[in-house]
Motif scaffolding. Structure first.
Motif, PDB file in Angstrom:
ATOM      1  N   ALA A 266     -59.017  67.168  53.344  1.00 34.49           N
ATOM      2  CA  ALA A 266     -58.289  66.676  52.172  1.00 34.49           C
ATOM      3  C   ALA A 266     -58.699  65.230  51.925  1.00 34.49           C
ATOM      4  O   ALA A 266     -58.415  64.356  52.744  1.00 34.49           O
ATOM      5  N   VAL A 268     -57.535  63.053  49.935  1.00 38.89           N
ATOM      6  CA  VAL A 268     -56.418  62.122  49.761  1.00 38.89           C
ATOM      7  C   VAL A 268     -55.938  61.565  51.109  1.00 38.89           C
ATOM      8  O   VAL A 268     -55.302  60.511  51.160  1.00 38.89           O
ATOM      9  N   CYS A 269     -56.242  62.243  52.199  1.00 41.21           N
ATOM     10  CA  CYS A 269     -55.829  61.748  53.515  1.00 41.21           C
ATOM     11  C   CYS A 269     -56.595  60.502  53.936  1.00 41.21           C
ATOM     12  O   CYS A 269     -56.309  59.915  54.977  1.00 41.21           O
ATOM     13  N   ALA A 274     -50.961  58.882  53.339  1.00 43.83           N
ATOM     14  CA  ALA A 274     -51.199  60.329  53.404  1.00 43.83           C
ATOM     15  C   ALA A 274     -51.780  60.687  54.767  1.00 43.83           C
ATOM     16  O   ALA A 274     -51.449  61.724  55.358  1.00 43.83           O
ATOM     17  N   SER A 278     -50.343  63.242  57.618  1.00 45.35           N
ATOM     18  CA  SER A 278     -51.176  64.289  58.205  1.00 45.35           C
ATOM     19  C   SER A 278     -51.152  64.225  59.738  1.00 45.35           C
ATOM     20  O   SER A 278     -51.038  65.243  60.414  1.00 45.35           O
ATOM     21  N   ARG A 283     -48.074  67.932  55.287  1.00 42.72           N
ATOM     22  CA  ARG A 283     -49.015  67.900  54.171  1.00 42.72           C
ATOM     23  C   ARG A 283     -49.362  66.438  53.892  1.00 42.72           C
ATOM     24  O   ARG A 283     -48.524  65.562  54.069  1.00 42.72           O
ATOM     25  N   LEU A 285     -49.198  64.108  51.798  1.00 45.14           N
ATOM     26  CA  LEU A 285     -48.606  63.522  50.587  1.00 45.14           C
ATOM     27  C   LEU A 285     -48.506  62.013  50.756  1.00 45.14           C
ATOM     28  O   LEU A 285     -48.100  61.522  51.813  1.00 45.14           O
ATOM     29  N   CYS A 440     -52.784  65.007  45.655  1.00 43.70           N
ATOM     30  CA  CYS A 440     -51.773  65.531  46.588  1.00 43.70           C
ATOM     31  C   CYS A 440     -50.613  66.150  45.814  1.00 43.70           C
ATOM     32  O   CYS A 440     -49.829  66.909  46.366  1.00 43.70           O
ATOM     33  N   LYS A 442     -48.055  64.612  44.336  1.00 44.86           N
ATOM     34  CA  LYS A 442     -46.752  63.964  44.371  1.00 44.86           C
ATOM     35  C   LYS A 442     -46.398  63.264  43.060  1.00 44.86           C
ATOM     36  O   LYS A 442     -45.256  63.333  42.619  1.00 44.86           O
TER      37      LYS A 442
ATOM     38  N   PHE B  61     -52.228  73.354  52.073  1.00 46.32           N
ATOM     39  CA  PHE B  61     -52.552  72.036  51.507  1.00 46.32           C
ATOM     40  C   PHE B  61     -54.003  71.650  51.794  1.00 46.32           C
ATOM     41  O   PHE B  61     -54.686  71.065  50.962  1.00 46.32           O
ATOM     42  N   TYR B  62     -54.456  71.955  53.015  1.00 44.08           N
ATOM     43  CA  TYR B  62     -55.772  71.475  53.459  1.00 44.08           C
ATOM     44  C   TYR B  62     -56.882  72.469  53.126  1.00 44.08           C
ATOM     45  O   TYR B  62     -56.772  73.651  53.454  1.00 44.08           O
TER      46      TYR B  62
END
Lengths: 516, 155
Positions: A266, A268-269, A274, A278, A283, A285, A440, A442, B61-62
């Motif tokens: 992901a 966004v992580c 975020a 994780s 998730r 977010l 994500c 949000k 999500f991932y």
């Protein structure tokens, strides 16, 4: 016995380094030549990979790019003793690419065996930690502050200030988190450090732990980087065994435990909050700020979260002092930046230079122009959320503030070159598409805006409701820019609007029309 | 099936006491089984004191996690900017038509699953792909076809 160096770096492997190493081992055995093969990191000259080096009395001699089929002729030419061959490039350190770099963070990458603790120590490793152990925490933080080091992940926030906040926070547990979720296209310096000199990151995190009073660290690494994860785990194991990690580091009263955690694709992580979500098993977010992670971060505890390069730069600052590092650079951008040249570029790779070098020097003196031989039309600096810069801006020096003036960002130092066949309207559409895939979810501007952006770009590209659609893209960008919770939605307008402003003709507009 | 459940339980046992155990546990399950079967949500949720919805939320999500078994090989094609600058769009089109599938699909013979990926960190050697755990740089459509053909032979 001759030592032959063949990189274990992912990019070298992607071009067949393992096959070359196997061919060299086989040929040496067949000819009864005793050799030792060392699997080093990459020197960062990826157009020459797989780059094979041999140790000679004058220094390391380089040969490349080597294919398994050419190995036999290298032996015929006596390459083990530096013999001449069509692939011989000369002494590695004398190559123009290497000679004028200022490798501080990357001092050992390509030189040492990345997973050998002994080699690390023999090349000035762990000097910074030894100094830090003898210092008061406040003094360590002060050294980092005085060095002028700013977050190399892209936000450029002063690292020392972040550490000071965590040091001053009171809690029974604090954490050091390394953001190794290097998802930006055009960047690979984190990966090169993790694969080419993992101990420098481990040392940097240990120093951070001592400085702020944190005893647990996590390195959050992308799942797309299996070789980085493997190298880090091997290095961490050796560091524990030799007393550089764990209880009572080097006989002191200080403890530091370190663990690698794997991300799961992901983008966004890479945003710090975020990432923390994780790590907690949720998730990815984005969190609202405040509170800052330095006050309430991982599991609600004070947390230093820094990028790989920021942490890997700490050991040299603690070894040589803040003034040594601060003396490189320009303006408020102190020290060096590991720059990554990527995309349509003849000589792609890693260049570590003091801030102040211009884009043009990088693209032409180092990069050698485009790979296709066509004119470079645009470069995207700082990943998928970075602005596109036209040729007229290539004389800009690499400096955080100079880039801000152009409404652009340096980010993590990745530069992606495009030749004149690129359609910038398609790149703008892709920026929205990427944001839609990776949002994500949000906040509304990012979640909905990105999808609406793709739709409007489709209209512009198709030429329907043209003027209205261009106005809509600007309006939408304004909403995303000012209304998004994090940089993903908030910076997607950078590539979109820079493409529109600098290359209006690709959007079906005349330059004049755009200026009006 | 019985064996699968036993394996999941053993992963749960070896991970449940970690701080932030869910991600490492899901990775362990997928590394072992190739995917995360929905039937295990209940077990995972109970062991980590989460709701089934929370586990489902994380799995979906991932991008890396999958809930269906993949083909015997997974081909990831990088779609990010650096690879686009070196022609990955043409490469994608070629691969999709050669395999007769789109992204997130598996060939009818069950050998290849095609996935997009956004950066493999091999940007100085674009375009890049990843076949199972191996990255390849500066690939041509012909080279990808060749790699796929050899993958099919050994599978």
């Amino acid at each position: 016995m001759n030592t032959v160096y063949i990189p274990r770096d992912s990019s070298a492997l992607s071009l067949g380094a393992n096959q070359v190493a196997a061919a060299i081992a086989k040929k040496a055995a067949a000819r009864h030549l005793p050799i030792q093969i060392a699997r080093n990191g990459s020197r960062g000259m990826f157009w020459l990979e797989p780059l094979v080096e041999v140790a000679t009395p004058h220094g390391r001699m380089a040969y490349g790019p080597v294919t398994p089929e050419q190995v036999s002729s290298l032996f015929d030419a006596g390459f083990l003793d530096g013999g001449d061959h069509a692939l011989c490039l000369g002494l590695t350190d004398e190559l123009p690419w290497m000679k004028h770099q200022e490798r501080l963070t990357f001092a050992r990458v390509g030189i040492t065996d990345p997973v050998s603790l002994q080699d690390y120590i023999a090349h000035d490793g762990y000097k910074g930690l030894r100094n830090a152990i003898a210092m008061a925490p406040q003094d360590i933080v002060q050294q980092v502050t005085d060095s002028g080091l700013r977050g190399r992940g892209g936000a450029a926030f002063p690292t020392g200030i972040k550490w000071k906040t965590v040091l001053e926070a009171t809690a029974e547990q604090k954490y050091i988190v390394c953001n190794a979720d290097e998802g930006d296209s055009g960047t690979f310096s984190d990966r090169m450090i993790m694969e080419g000199d993992p101990f420098v990151l481990i040392e940097g995190m240990t120093i951070a732990g001592i400085a702020v009073g944190a005893t647990q660290g996590y390195i959050y690494v992308r799942s797309e980087y299996p070789h980085s994860i493997a190298a880090l785990n091997l290095a961490i194991k050796s560091a524990y065994e030799a007393g550089y990690l764990g209880r009572g580091i080097l006989g002191s009263q200080l403890d530091f435990y370190l663990e690698v955690r794997r991300a799961a694709g992901a983008y966004v992580c890479g945003e710090e909050t975020a990432l923390l979500e994780s790590l907690e098993g949720k998730r990815g977010l984005v969190r609202f700020k405040p509170p800052l992670p330095a006050i309430s971060g991982l599991f609600g505890k004070p947390t230093v979260i820094n990028n790989v390069i920021s942490l890997a730069t700490v050991p040299i600052i603690l070894d040589k002092g803040s003034a040594y590092y601060r003396d490189y650079g320009m303006g408020r951008s102190r020290g060096t930046l590991p720059i990554q040249l990527a995309g349509n570029i003849k000589h792609g790779g890693l260049v570590e230079k003091a801030f102040g070098i211009t884009l043009r020097e990088l693209l032409y003196d180092y990069g050698g122009g485009s790979a296709t031989g066509r004119p470079i039309k645009a470069v995207q600096v700082g990943g998928p959320l970075g602005a596109y810069l036209p040729e007229s801006q290539f004389d800009t020096p690499l400096d955080y503030e100079e880039f801000s003036k152009l409404w652009a960002v340096l980010g993590h130092g990745g530069i992606v070159a495009f030749d004149d066949t690129v359609d910038m309207a398609h790149m703008a559409r892709y920026a929205f598409e990427f944001c839609a895939i990776e949002s994500c979810g949000k906040c509304t501007p990012c979640r909905i805006g990105s999808t609406r952006g793709v739709e409007v770009m489709d209209k512009i590209i198709a030429g329907t409701e043209h003027a209205q659609s261009v106005a809509l893209v600007r309006d939408l960008s304004d909403t995303m820019l000012n209304g998004s919770l994090c940089a993903l939605g908030g910076m997607t307008p950078y590539p979109v609007l820079s493409a529109l402003n600098h290359f209006p003709e690709d959007f079906g507009l005349l330059k004049k029309e755009q200026a009006a | 099936m019985h064996d699968q459940q036993a394996r999941i339980k053993s992963h749960i046992e070896s991970h449940r006491h970690m701080a932030g155990a869910l991600m490492p546990l899901l990775h362990a399950i997928q590394d072992d089984l190739g995917y995360i079967p929905e039937e295990c949500y209940n077990l995972v949720a109970k062991a980590l004191n989460l709701s089934i919805a929370e586990v489902h939320g994380v799995v979906t999500f991932y991008h890396h996690f999958r809930t269906k078994p993949p083909g015997r090989h997974v081909l990831q094609v990088c779609r990010a900017e650096s690879c686009q600058a070196m022609g990955c769009t043409a490469l994608e089109t070629h691969v999709k038509s050669a395999l007769g599938i789109d992204y997130h699909e598996t060939t009818s013979d069950g050998t290849i699953t095609l996935e997009p990926v956004y950066c493999l960190g091999n940007c100085a050697c674009s375009p890049a792909i990843m076949l199972d755990d191996q990255v390849y740089g500066r690939v041509s459509p012909q080279q990808v076809e060749h790699l796929l053909a050899s993958a099919r032979e050994v599978s």
